[in-house]
Design a protein around this motif. Structure first.
Motif, PDB file in Angstrom:
ATOM      1  N   SER A 188      43.826  47.464  40.184  1.00 61.83           N
ATOM      2  CA  SER A 188      42.605  48.252  40.387  1.00 61.83           C
ATOM      3  C   SER A 188      42.698  49.062  41.681  1.00 61.83           C
ATOM      4  O   SER A 188      42.259  50.218  41.748  1.00 61.83           O
ATOM      5  CB  SER A 188      41.382  47.336  40.447  1.00 61.83           C
ATOM      6  OG  SER A 188      41.237  46.593  39.248  1.00 61.83           O
ATOM      7  N   GLY A 189      43.282  48.467  42.715  1.00 60.49           N
ATOM      8  CA  GLY A 189      43.444  49.163  43.981  1.00 60.49           C
ATOM      9  C   GLY A 189      44.386  50.350  43.883  1.00 60.49           C
ATOM     10  O   GLY A 189      44.165  51.383  44.535  1.00 60.49           O
ATOM     11  N   ALA A 190      45.421  50.215  43.060  1.00 58.86           N
ATOM     12  CA  ALA A 190      46.337  51.337  42.847  1.00 58.86           C
ATOM     13  C   ALA A 190      45.619  52.497  42.174  1.00 58.86           C
ATOM     14  O   ALA A 190      45.776  53.660  42.575  1.00 58.86           O
ATOM     15  CB  ALA A 190      47.523  50.880  41.997  1.00 58.86           C
ATOM     16  N   VAL A 191      44.822  52.176  41.167  1.00 58.18           N
ATOM     17  CA  VAL A 191      44.042  53.214  40.482  1.00 58.18           C
ATOM     18  C   VAL A 191      43.069  53.870  41.460  1.00 58.18           C
ATOM     19  O   VAL A 191      42.917  55.101  41.493  1.00 58.18           O
ATOM     20  CB  VAL A 191      43.282  52.614  39.281  1.00 58.18           C
ATOM     21  CG1 VAL A 191      42.345  53.650  38.664  1.00 58.18           C
ATOM     22  CG2 VAL A 191      44.266  52.084  38.236  1.00 58.18           C
ATOM     23  N   GLY A 231      47.271  54.116  49.313  1.00 58.17           N
ATOM     24  CA  GLY A 231      46.545  55.256  49.857  1.00 58.17           C
ATOM     25  C   GLY A 231      47.160  55.774  51.143  1.00 58.17           C
ATOM     26  O   GLY A 231      47.320  56.988  51.335  1.00 58.17           O
ATOM     27  N   SER A 232      47.523  54.862  52.051  1.00 58.24           N
ATOM     28  CA  SER A 232      48.144  55.301  53.300  1.00 58.24           C
ATOM     29  C   SER A 232      49.528  55.896  53.041  1.00 58.24           C
ATOM     30  O   SER A 232      49.973  56.794  53.771  1.00 58.24           O
ATOM     31  CB  SER A 232      48.239  54.140  54.296  1.00 58.24           C
ATOM     32  OG  SER A 232      49.048  53.091  53.809  1.00 58.24           O
ATOM     33  N   PHE A 241      39.781  39.106  44.353  1.00 64.06           N
ATOM     34  CA  PHE A 241      39.877  40.370  43.619  1.00 64.06           C
ATOM     35  C   PHE A 241      39.618  41.548  44.546  1.00 64.06           C
ATOM     36  O   PHE A 241      40.398  42.503  44.601  1.00 64.06           O
ATOM     37  CB  PHE A 241      38.888  40.388  42.452  1.00 64.06           C
ATOM     38  CG  PHE A 241      38.700  41.745  41.844  1.00 64.06           C
ATOM     39  CD1 PHE A 241      39.646  42.275  40.975  1.00 64.06           C
ATOM     40  CD2 PHE A 241      37.591  42.519  42.167  1.00 64.06           C
ATOM     41  CE1 PHE A 241      39.491  43.549  40.432  1.00 64.06           C
ATOM     42  CE2 PHE A 241      37.421  43.783  41.625  1.00 64.06           C
ATOM     43  CZ  PHE A 241      38.376  44.307  40.757  1.00 64.06           C
ATOM     44  N   LEU A 242      38.517  41.498  45.290  1.00 58.20           N
ATOM     45  CA  LEU A 242      38.148  42.612  46.157  1.00 58.20           C
ATOM     46  C   LEU A 242      39.158  42.801  47.285  1.00 58.20           C
ATOM     47  O   LEU A 242      39.537  43.928  47.626  1.00 58.20           O
ATOM     48  CB  LEU A 242      36.751  42.381  46.739  1.00 58.20           C
ATOM     49  CG  LEU A 242      35.594  42.458  45.741  1.00 58.20           C
ATOM     50  CD1 LEU A 242      34.294  42.014  46.403  1.00 58.20           C
ATOM     51  CD2 LEU A 242      35.460  43.869  45.186  1.00 58.20           C
ATOM     52  N   GLY A 243      39.602  41.701  47.869  1.00 62.83           N
ATOM     53  CA  GLY A 243      40.590  41.799  48.937  1.00 62.83           C
ATOM     54  C   GLY A 243      41.906  42.368  48.445  1.00 62.83           C
ATOM     55  O   GLY A 243      42.530  43.199  49.120  1.00 62.83           O
ATOM     56  N   SER A 244      42.331  41.936  47.260  1.00 62.45           N
ATOM     57  CA  SER A 244      43.582  42.458  46.685  1.00 62.45           C
ATOM     58  C   SER A 244      43.438  43.932  46.333  1.00 62.45           C
ATOM     59  O   SER A 244      44.382  44.722  46.518  1.00 62.45           O
ATOM     60  CB  SER A 244      43.955  41.649  45.437  1.00 62.45           C
ATOM     61  OG  SER A 244      44.174  40.290  45.758  1.00 62.45           O
ATOM     62  N   MET A 245      42.271  44.318  45.846  1.00 62.11           N
ATOM     63  CA  MET A 245      42.041  45.719  45.522  1.00 62.11           C
ATOM     64  C   MET A 245      42.113  46.580  46.785  1.00 62.11           C
ATOM     65  O   MET A 245      42.761  47.633  46.800  1.00 62.11           O
ATOM     66  CB  MET A 245      40.672  45.885  44.858  1.00 62.11           C
ATOM     67  CG  MET A 245      40.357  47.332  44.463  1.00 62.11           C
ATOM     68  SD  MET A 245      38.763  47.504  43.611  1.00 62.11           S
ATOM     69  CE  MET A 245      37.642  47.123  44.968  1.00 62.11           C
ATOM     70  N   LEU A 246      41.461  46.125  47.850  1.00 59.97           N
ATOM     71  CA  LEU A 246      41.500  46.875  49.102  1.00 59.97           C
ATOM     72  C   LEU A 246      42.906  46.902  49.683  1.00 59.97           C
ATOM     73  O   LEU A 246      43.323  47.913  50.263  1.00 59.97           O
ATOM     74  CB  LEU A 246      40.522  46.274  50.107  1.00 59.97           C
ATOM     75  CG  LEU A 246      39.041  46.515  49.821  1.00 59.97           C
ATOM     76  CD1 LEU A 246      38.179  45.781  50.846  1.00 59.97           C
ATOM     77  CD2 LEU A 246      38.727  48.010  49.847  1.00 59.97           C
ATOM     78  N   LEU A 247      43.648  45.815  49.540  1.00 59.07           N
ATOM     79  CA  LEU A 247      45.022  45.778  50.038  1.00 59.07           C
ATOM     80  C   LEU A 247      45.882  46.815  49.335  1.00 59.07           C
ATOM     81  O   LEU A 247      46.623  47.576  49.972  1.00 59.07           O
ATOM     82  CB  LEU A 247      45.612  44.380  49.836  1.00 59.07           C
ATOM     83  CG  LEU A 247      47.096  44.234  50.174  1.00 59.07           C
ATOM     84  CD1 LEU A 247      47.363  44.567  51.633  1.00 59.07           C
ATOM     85  CD2 LEU A 247      47.584  42.829  49.830  1.00 59.07           C
ATOM     86  N   ALA A 248      45.797  46.863  48.006  1.00 61.08           N
ATOM     87  CA  ALA A 248      46.586  47.841  47.257  1.00 61.08           C
ATOM     88  C   ALA A 248      46.155  49.263  47.576  1.00 61.08           C
ATOM     89  O   ALA A 248      46.993  50.163  47.746  1.00 61.08           O
ATOM     90  CB  ALA A 248      46.464  47.574  45.756  1.00 61.08           C
TER      91      ALA A 248
END
Length: 233
Positions: A96-99, A21-22, A9-16
């Motif tokens: 979650s990462g997109a948000v 973000g970039s 979950f955390l890795g996928s969130m950071l990936l998104a």
């Protein structure tokens, strides 16, 4: 298993968050120059992905991608029950990462993308991008060179941003996540099913190729050739 799902979950969130973000930063830093925007987005994704894999790889394998998890299950390294747990963790993490990316750049927390991407060329690109990604990962793992995967995956994804017309999503979870950001890296919901279908096709093709090229996990060319040469000498 709880730790592994948390890592996915955390890795996928950071990936998104990294990808989206970039992309937002690139769009704002280099307005009007799509080539430079893509270069900035690709470079950040490549080096960031390398770091994220190093963080979470020892815990869950750092899949962050349903196709990778399904392939791992097909090769018997992950149970199908475990894969069924990984996939929703990855999808929820990417959304979650997109948000998170939207919030970090003072954009609406959720904005549905309007960027249409569903073309034949994009579909072919996603088949190639996903198959290539799996070949990179599992050729290294199945030949005993898994420690090189973080750098190799980052390098491949960075390159695939440019050699595929789709900019290499290569991941159903990130495809779903990118629907929730109407920014440079977004994808319209109407285009997502075609991308996901192409990614699954790429995954199936990669599994077939890997079974043919690396039928015995842990065996590489040196393991086979060098003993034979020694015997002959």
């Amino acid at each position: 298993m709880t730790r592994r799902l948390a890592a996915e979950f955390l890795g996928s969130m950071l990936l998104a968050a990294l990808v989206i973000g970039s992309g937002i930063a690139a769009q704002r830093l280099s307005p009007g120059d799509v080539g430079v925007q893509l270069l900035e987005n690709a470079a950040a994704t490549a080096v960031g992905l390398y770091a994220i894999i190093l963080i979470f790889g020892p815990i869950s394998g750092a899949h962050f991608n349903p196709v990778v998890s399904l392939a791992d299950a097909a090769f018997g390294e992950l149970t199908w029950r475990e894969a069924a747990g990984y996939v929703p963790a990855q999808v929820i993490g990417c959304v979650s990462g997109a948000v998170l990316a939207n919030v970090m750049f003072e954009a609406p927390a959720v904005s549905i993308s309007t960027t249409e991407r569903a073309t034949v060329a994009h579909g072919v690109s996603e088949v190639v991008a996903t198959a290539g990604l799996l070949l990179v990962i599992f050729s290294l793992v199945r030949s005993g060179r898994g420690e090189r995967a973080p750098a190799a995956v980052g390098a491949y994804i960075g390159a695939a941003y440019f050699f595929t017309s789709s900019t290499s999503f290569a991941n159903p979870a990130i495809t779903i996540g990118r629907m929730f950001s109407d920014t440079f890296a977004g994808i319209a919901p109407s285009s997502a099913p075609a991308f996901i279908a192409a990614q699954l096709v790429g995954g199936v093709l990669a599994i077939a190729v890997l079974r043919a090229l690396y039928p015995n996990p842990g065996t590489n060319a040196e393991d086979v050739v060098l003993p034979q040469l020694k015997e002959q000498s």
